[in-house]
Design a protein around this motif. Structure first.
Motif, short mmCIF file in Angstrom:
data_model
loop_
_atom_site.label_atom_id
_atom_site.label_comp_id
_atom_site.label_asym_id
_atom_site.label_seq_id
_atom_site.Cartn_x
_atom_site.Cartn_y
_atom_site.Cartn_z
N ALA A 43 12.47 -41.52 29.61
CA ALA A 43 13.56 -41.26 30.56
C ALA A 43 14.03 -39.82 30.43
O ALA A 43 14.27 -39.13 31.42
CB ALA A 43 14.71 -42.23 30.32
N GLY A 44 14.18 -39.32 29.20
CA GLY A 44 14.60 -37.96 28.99
C GLY A 44 13.57 -36.96 29.45
O GLY A 44 13.92 -35.91 30.01
N VAL A 45 12.31 -37.24 29.22
CA VAL A 45 11.24 -36.34 29.66
C VAL A 45 11.24 -36.22 31.18
O VAL A 45 11.17 -35.11 31.74
CB VAL A 45 9.88 -36.84 29.15
CG1 VAL A 45 8.74 -36.09 29.84
CG2 VAL A 45 9.78 -36.67 27.64
N GLU A 46 11.32 -37.34 31.87
CA GLU A 46 11.29 -37.31 33.33
C GLU A 46 12.50 -36.59 33.91
O GLU A 46 12.42 -35.98 34.98
CB GLU A 46 11.22 -38.73 33.88
CG GLU A 46 9.92 -39.46 33.57
CD GLU A 46 8.71 -38.79 34.20
OE1 GLU A 46 8.85 -38.19 35.29
OE2 GLU A 46 7.62 -38.86 33.60
N ALA A 47 13.63 -36.64 33.22
CA ALA A 47 14.86 -36.04 33.73
C ALA A 47 14.99 -34.56 33.39
O ALA A 47 15.95 -33.92 33.82
CB ALA A 47 16.07 -36.79 33.19
N SER A 48 14.02 -34.00 32.64
CA SER A 48 14.16 -32.62 32.15
C SER A 48 12.89 -31.82 32.44
O SER A 48 12.10 -31.53 31.54
CB SER A 48 14.43 -32.63 30.64
OG SER A 48 15.53 -33.46 30.33
N PRO A 49 12.69 -31.43 33.70
CA PRO A 49 11.47 -30.70 34.05
C PRO A 49 11.55 -29.22 33.70
O PRO A 49 12.62 -28.68 33.39
CB PRO A 49 11.41 -30.87 35.57
CG PRO A 49 12.86 -30.92 35.98
CD PRO A 49 13.55 -31.68 34.87
N THR A 50 10.41 -28.56 33.73
CA THR A 50 10.36 -27.11 33.64
C THR A 50 10.82 -26.51 34.96
O THR A 50 10.94 -27.21 35.97
CB THR A 50 8.93 -26.63 33.35
OG1 THR A 50 8.12 -26.91 34.51
CG2 THR A 50 8.34 -27.32 32.13
N PRO A 51 11.08 -25.20 35.01
CA PRO A 51 11.43 -24.57 36.29
C PRO A 51 10.36 -24.77 37.36
O PRO A 51 10.67 -24.76 38.56
CB PRO A 51 11.58 -23.09 35.93
CG PRO A 51 11.98 -23.10 34.49
CD PRO A 51 11.22 -24.25 33.89
#
Length: 299
Positions: A43-51
Protein backbone atom coordinates in the motif's frame (compact mmCIF):
# COMPACT_ATOMS: atom_id res chain seq x y z
CA UNK A 1 16.40 7.33 11.55
CA UNK A 2 15.45 6.40 8.04
CA UNK A 3 12.12 5.28 6.65
CA UNK A 4 10.68 2.42 4.78
CA UNK A 5 7.97 2.65 2.16
CA UNK A 6 4.71 1.18 3.37
CA UNK A 7 6.29 -1.40 5.63
CA UNK A 8 8.61 0.20 8.18
CA UNK A 9 11.72 -1.36 6.77
CA UNK A 10 14.12 1.10 8.33
CA UNK A 11 14.32 2.60 11.76
CA UNK A 12 16.00 5.32 13.76
CA UNK A 13 18.90 3.36 15.27
CA UNK A 14 20.07 0.72 12.81
CA UNK A 15 23.33 -0.95 13.75
CA UNK A 16 24.79 -4.36 12.96
CA UNK A 17 23.02 -7.25 14.67
CA UNK A 18 25.72 -9.69 15.77
CA UNK A 19 24.52 -11.96 18.57
CA UNK A 20 21.99 -14.70 18.01
CA UNK A 21 19.86 -13.33 20.85
CA UNK A 22 19.77 -9.88 19.22
CA UNK A 23 19.03 -11.39 15.82
CA UNK A 24 16.20 -13.48 17.27
CA UNK A 25 14.71 -10.44 19.02
CA UNK A 26 14.83 -8.41 15.81
CA UNK A 27 13.25 -11.17 13.75
CA UNK A 28 10.55 -11.77 16.36
CA UNK A 29 9.71 -8.07 16.25
CA UNK A 30 9.51 -8.00 12.46
CA UNK A 31 7.50 -11.21 12.32
CA UNK A 32 4.97 -9.97 14.88
CA UNK A 33 4.63 -6.54 13.30
CA UNK A 34 4.03 -7.86 9.80
CA UNK A 35 1.69 -10.58 10.94
CA UNK A 36 -0.47 -7.78 12.37
CA UNK A 37 -0.12 -5.46 9.35
CA UNK A 38 0.11 -7.63 6.21
CA UNK A 39 -0.07 -5.71 2.96
CA UNK A 40 1.09 -2.43 4.47
CA UNK A 41 4.30 -2.37 2.43
CA UNK A 42 2.53 -2.66 -0.92
CA UNK A 43 0.00 0.00 0.00
CA UNK A 44 2.83 2.39 0.84
CA UNK A 45 4.74 1.57 -2.33
CA UNK A 46 1.72 2.20 -4.54
CA UNK A 47 0.98 5.50 -2.79
CA UNK A 48 4.55 6.85 -3.14
CA UNK A 49 5.62 7.09 -6.79
CA UNK A 50 8.71 8.70 -8.26
CA UNK A 51 8.32 12.03 -10.10
CA UNK A 52 8.12 9.97 -13.30
CA UNK A 53 5.20 7.98 -11.91
CA UNK A 54 7.00 4.67 -11.27
CA UNK A 55 6.82 2.77 -8.02
CA UNK A 56 9.97 1.58 -6.29
CA UNK A 57 8.87 -1.97 -7.14
CA UNK A 58 8.86 -1.06 -10.83
CA UNK A 59 12.28 0.56 -10.59
CA UNK A 60 13.72 -2.52 -8.89
CA UNK A 61 12.07 -4.90 -11.36
CA UNK A 62 13.76 -3.12 -14.26
CA UNK A 63 17.14 -4.08 -12.86
CA UNK A 64 16.34 -7.77 -13.45
CA UNK A 65 14.36 -7.43 -16.68
CA UNK A 66 14.65 -10.59 -18.76
CA UNK A 67 15.33 -12.91 -15.84
CA UNK A 68 13.11 -16.01 -16.03
CA UNK A 69 13.72 -17.48 -12.56
CA UNK A 70 13.58 -14.94 -9.72
CA UNK A 71 13.76 -15.16 -5.92
CA UNK A 72 12.52 -12.33 -3.65
CA UNK A 73 14.14 -12.07 -0.22
CA UNK A 74 11.59 -10.54 2.16
CA UNK A 75 8.79 -10.91 -0.39
CA UNK A 76 6.01 -9.65 1.94
CA UNK A 77 2.60 -9.93 0.26
CA UNK A 78 4.07 -10.79 -3.15
CA UNK A 79 3.41 -7.53 -4.97
CA UNK A 80 6.94 -7.36 -6.39
CA UNK A 81 6.80 -11.02 -7.43
CA UNK A 82 3.52 -10.36 -9.21
CA UNK A 83 5.14 -7.49 -11.10
CA UNK A 84 8.03 -9.76 -12.06
CA UNK A 85 5.55 -12.35 -13.33
CA UNK A 86 3.91 -9.68 -15.47
CA UNK A 87 7.38 -8.78 -16.71
CA UNK A 88 7.90 -12.34 -17.98
CA UNK A 89 9.45 -14.32 -15.14
CA UNK A 90 7.84 -17.75 -14.98
CA UNK A 91 9.68 -19.40 -12.08
CA UNK A 92 9.02 -17.35 -8.97
CA UNK A 93 9.97 -17.89 -5.34
CA UNK A 94 9.95 -15.85 -2.17
CA UNK A 95 10.92 -16.08 1.49
CA UNK A 96 9.56 -13.99 4.34
CA UNK A 97 9.41 -14.14 8.12
CA UNK A 98 5.69 -13.31 8.21
CA UNK A 99 3.04 -15.97 7.69
CA UNK A 100 0.47 -13.19 7.43
CA UNK A 101 2.25 -11.55 4.51
CA UNK A 102 2.75 -14.89 2.78
CA UNK A 103 -0.96 -15.70 3.10
CA UNK A 104 -1.73 -12.59 1.05
CA UNK A 105 0.95 -13.51 -1.48
CA UNK A 106 -0.54 -16.98 -1.97
CA UNK A 107 -3.91 -15.42 -2.76
CA UNK A 108 -2.50 -13.61 -5.81
CA UNK A 109 -3.54 -15.50 -8.98
CA UNK A 110 -0.25 -14.59 -10.67
CA UNK A 111 1.59 -16.43 -7.87
CA UNK A 112 -0.49 -19.59 -7.90
CA UNK A 113 2.60 -21.64 -8.83
CA UNK A 114 5.20 -19.60 -6.95
CA UNK A 115 7.32 -21.30 -4.29
CA UNK A 116 6.64 -19.14 -1.23
CA UNK A 117 8.38 -20.12 2.01
CA UNK A 118 8.28 -18.86 5.57
CA UNK A 119 11.92 -18.58 6.51
CA UNK A 120 15.17 -16.64 6.73
CA UNK A 121 17.37 -15.32 3.95
CA UNK A 122 20.38 -16.64 5.88
CA UNK A 123 19.18 -20.22 5.30
CA UNK A 124 17.54 -20.42 1.90
CA UNK A 125 15.64 -23.66 1.20
CA UNK A 126 16.64 -23.78 -2.48
CA UNK A 127 19.27 -25.73 -4.39
CA UNK A 128 22.43 -24.25 -5.87
CA UNK A 129 22.00 -22.33 -9.11
CA UNK A 130 18.21 -22.27 -8.95
CA UNK A 131 17.71 -18.65 -10.03
CA UNK A 132 18.74 -16.12 -12.66
CA UNK A 133 18.05 -13.18 -10.34
CA UNK A 134 17.57 -12.40 -6.64
CA UNK A 135 15.78 -9.23 -5.51
CA UNK A 136 15.10 -7.65 -2.13
CA UNK A 137 12.97 -4.54 -1.60
CA UNK A 138 13.71 -2.59 1.59
CA UNK A 139 14.56 -5.75 3.52
CA UNK A 140 18.28 -6.55 3.24
CA UNK A 141 19.25 -3.71 5.58
CA UNK A 142 17.00 -5.19 8.29
CA UNK A 143 18.72 -8.56 8.29
CA UNK A 144 21.25 -9.97 10.71
CA UNK A 145 24.46 -11.51 9.35
CA UNK A 146 24.18 -9.92 5.92
CA UNK A 147 27.40 -11.60 4.81
CA UNK A 148 25.62 -14.95 5.17
CA UNK A 149 22.66 -13.56 3.21
CA UNK A 150 25.09 -12.56 0.46
CA UNK A 151 26.63 -16.04 0.41
CA UNK A 152 23.21 -17.66 0.22
CA UNK A 153 22.14 -15.34 -2.60
CA UNK A 154 25.34 -16.23 -4.47
CA UNK A 155 24.78 -19.93 -3.87
CA UNK A 156 21.28 -20.02 -5.35
CA UNK A 157 22.21 -17.84 -8.35
CA UNK A 158 23.64 -19.11 -11.62
CA UNK A 159 27.01 -17.65 -12.67
CA UNK A 160 26.28 -14.24 -14.13
CA UNK A 161 23.03 -14.05 -12.19
CA UNK A 162 21.76 -10.66 -11.04
CA UNK A 163 21.20 -9.29 -7.55
CA UNK A 164 19.09 -6.13 -7.15
CA UNK A 165 18.15 -4.50 -3.85
CA UNK A 166 16.35 -1.36 -2.71
CA UNK A 167 17.27 0.43 0.51
CA UNK A 168 16.18 3.57 2.30
CA UNK A 169 18.20 6.70 1.68
CA UNK A 170 16.64 9.18 4.12
CA UNK A 171 14.38 12.22 3.82
CA UNK A 172 14.62 15.02 1.30
CA UNK A 173 16.07 18.06 3.05
CA UNK A 174 13.69 20.87 3.90
CA UNK A 175 10.53 18.79 3.42
CA UNK A 176 7.97 17.23 5.73
CA UNK A 177 9.74 13.97 6.50
CA UNK A 178 12.82 15.78 7.72
CA UNK A 179 10.60 17.95 9.93
CA UNK A 180 8.90 14.85 11.28
CA UNK A 181 12.22 13.28 12.23
CA UNK A 182 13.30 16.45 14.04
CA UNK A 183 10.10 16.43 16.08
CA UNK A 184 9.89 12.66 16.61
CA UNK A 185 13.40 11.77 17.76
CA UNK A 186 12.93 13.16 21.30
CA UNK A 187 9.70 11.16 21.65
CA UNK A 188 11.38 7.95 20.53
CA UNK A 189 14.35 8.47 22.85
CA UNK A 190 12.03 9.17 25.81
CA UNK A 191 10.01 5.98 25.41
CA UNK A 192 10.22 3.57 28.37
CA UNK A 193 12.97 1.01 28.06
CA UNK A 194 10.48 -1.85 28.04
CA UNK A 195 8.96 -0.44 24.84
CA UNK A 196 12.25 0.09 23.02
CA UNK A 197 12.65 -1.71 19.73
CA UNK A 198 15.37 -4.26 19.05
CA UNK A 199 18.10 -3.00 16.81
CA UNK A 200 17.71 -3.96 13.18
CA UNK A 201 20.14 -4.52 10.38
CA UNK A 202 23.57 -3.40 9.26
CA UNK A 203 24.33 0.23 8.45
CA UNK A 204 26.82 -0.76 5.75
CA UNK A 205 23.86 -1.62 3.53
CA UNK A 206 23.04 2.11 3.31
CA UNK A 207 26.12 3.05 1.25
CA UNK A 208 27.59 1.89 -2.02
CA UNK A 209 30.96 1.22 -0.39
CA UNK A 210 29.42 -0.68 2.49
CA UNK A 211 27.32 -2.84 0.23
CA UNK A 212 30.35 -3.71 -1.89
CA UNK A 213 32.18 -4.68 1.31
CA UNK A 214 29.37 -7.12 2.11
CA UNK A 215 28.85 -8.52 -1.38
CA UNK A 216 32.37 -8.78 -2.83
CA UNK A 217 33.52 -11.77 -0.70
CA UNK A 218 30.47 -13.69 -1.92
CA UNK A 219 31.59 -13.21 -5.52
CA UNK A 220 29.57 -10.20 -6.65
CA UNK A 221 30.92 -7.41 -8.86
CA UNK A 222 30.86 -3.79 -7.60
CA UNK A 223 27.29 -2.55 -7.50
CA UNK A 224 25.63 -0.07 -9.82
CA UNK A 225 23.91 2.57 -7.69
CA UNK A 226 20.69 4.40 -8.63
CA UNK A 227 19.18 6.89 -6.17
CA UNK A 228 15.50 7.72 -6.65
CA UNK A 229 13.07 9.97 -4.80
CA UNK A 230 9.54 9.01 -3.78
CA UNK A 231 6.70 11.47 -3.27
CA UNK A 232 4.83 10.96 0.00
CA UNK A 233 3.31 14.43 0.05
CA UNK A 234 -0.28 15.64 0.20
CA UNK A 235 -2.21 17.63 2.74
CA UNK A 236 -0.54 17.80 6.16
CA UNK A 237 -2.93 15.12 7.42
CA UNK A 238 -2.17 12.87 4.43
CA UNK A 239 1.57 13.38 4.84
CA UNK A 240 1.27 12.50 8.53
CA UNK A 241 -0.43 9.22 7.63
CA UNK A 242 2.20 8.39 5.03
CA UNK A 243 5.12 9.24 7.26
CA UNK A 244 3.92 7.53 10.42
CA UNK A 245 3.17 4.42 8.40
CA UNK A 246 6.82 4.48 7.39
CA UNK A 247 8.52 4.06 10.75
CA UNK A 248 8.65 1.05 13.02
CA UNK A 249 9.60 3.49 15.76
CA UNK A 250 5.99 4.65 16.08
CA UNK A 251 5.27 1.39 17.89
CA UNK A 252 7.12 2.67 20.98
CA UNK A 253 4.72 5.60 21.49
CA UNK A 254 1.46 5.45 23.41
CA UNK A 255 -1.74 7.14 22.20
CA UNK A 256 -1.11 10.41 24.06
CA UNK A 257 2.45 10.70 22.78
CA UNK A 258 1.32 9.96 19.25
CA UNK A 259 -1.34 12.65 19.44
CA UNK A 260 1.10 15.19 20.88
CA UNK A 261 3.52 14.46 18.07
CA UNK A 262 0.75 14.68 15.46
CA UNK A 263 -0.37 18.08 16.71
CA UNK A 264 3.19 19.40 16.70
CA UNK A 265 3.75 18.10 13.17
CA UNK A 266 0.52 19.57 11.79
CA UNK A 267 1.30 22.95 13.36
CA UNK A 268 4.94 23.13 12.30
CA UNK A 269 4.39 21.74 8.81
CA UNK A 270 2.06 24.61 7.96
CA UNK A 271 5.10 26.72 7.09
CA UNK A 272 6.03 24.22 4.35
CA UNK A 273 2.61 24.00 2.69
CA UNK A 274 2.48 25.45 -0.83
CA UNK A 275 -0.15 27.87 -2.10
CA UNK A 276 -2.26 25.00 -3.42
CA UNK A 277 -2.31 23.24 -0.03
CA UNK A 278 0.33 20.60 -0.83
CA UNK A 279 2.90 19.61 1.78
CA UNK A 280 6.12 18.41 0.06
CA UNK A 281 7.35 15.14 1.54
CA UNK A 282 10.15 13.39 -0.29
CA UNK A 283 11.89 10.16 0.65
CA UNK A 284 15.06 8.88 -0.95
CA UNK A 285 15.54 5.26 -1.99
CA UNK A 286 18.78 3.74 -3.25
CA UNK A 287 18.60 0.84 -5.66
CA UNK A 288 21.71 -1.23 -6.25
CA UNK A 289 22.36 -4.03 -8.72
CA UNK A 290 25.24 -6.35 -9.44
CA UNK A 291 26.11 -9.68 -11.04
CA UNK A 292 27.67 -12.84 -9.66
CA UNK A 293 31.11 -13.09 -11.25
CA UNK A 294 32.84 -15.81 -9.24
CA UNK A 295 32.46 -18.29 -6.42
CA UNK A 296 32.41 -17.01 -2.85
CA UNK A 297 35.68 -16.81 -0.95
CA UNK A 298 36.36 -19.86 1.27
CA UNK A 299 35.17 -19.47 4.86
Amino acid sequence: MEPRVGCRVLRMTTTPVTSSAAANAAEDFLRTFHNHTPGLQSAGVEASPTPEGSTSYQVLARHVAGARRVLDLGCADGALLQLLAEQGADVLAGVDLSAGELALARNRPALAHADLREGRAQQLPFTDGSFDAVVSHMALMLMADVEQVAREAARVLVPGGKLAVAMGGGPVEGEAMELFLTLARPYFRAAPVERHMPRLGDRRCRTREGLDEILAPAGFAPVSWEPITLDMGGTPAEAWQSITGAFYDMTVLDADQTEDLREAFIERSGALVTADGHLPCGMRINTASTVLTRAACPQ
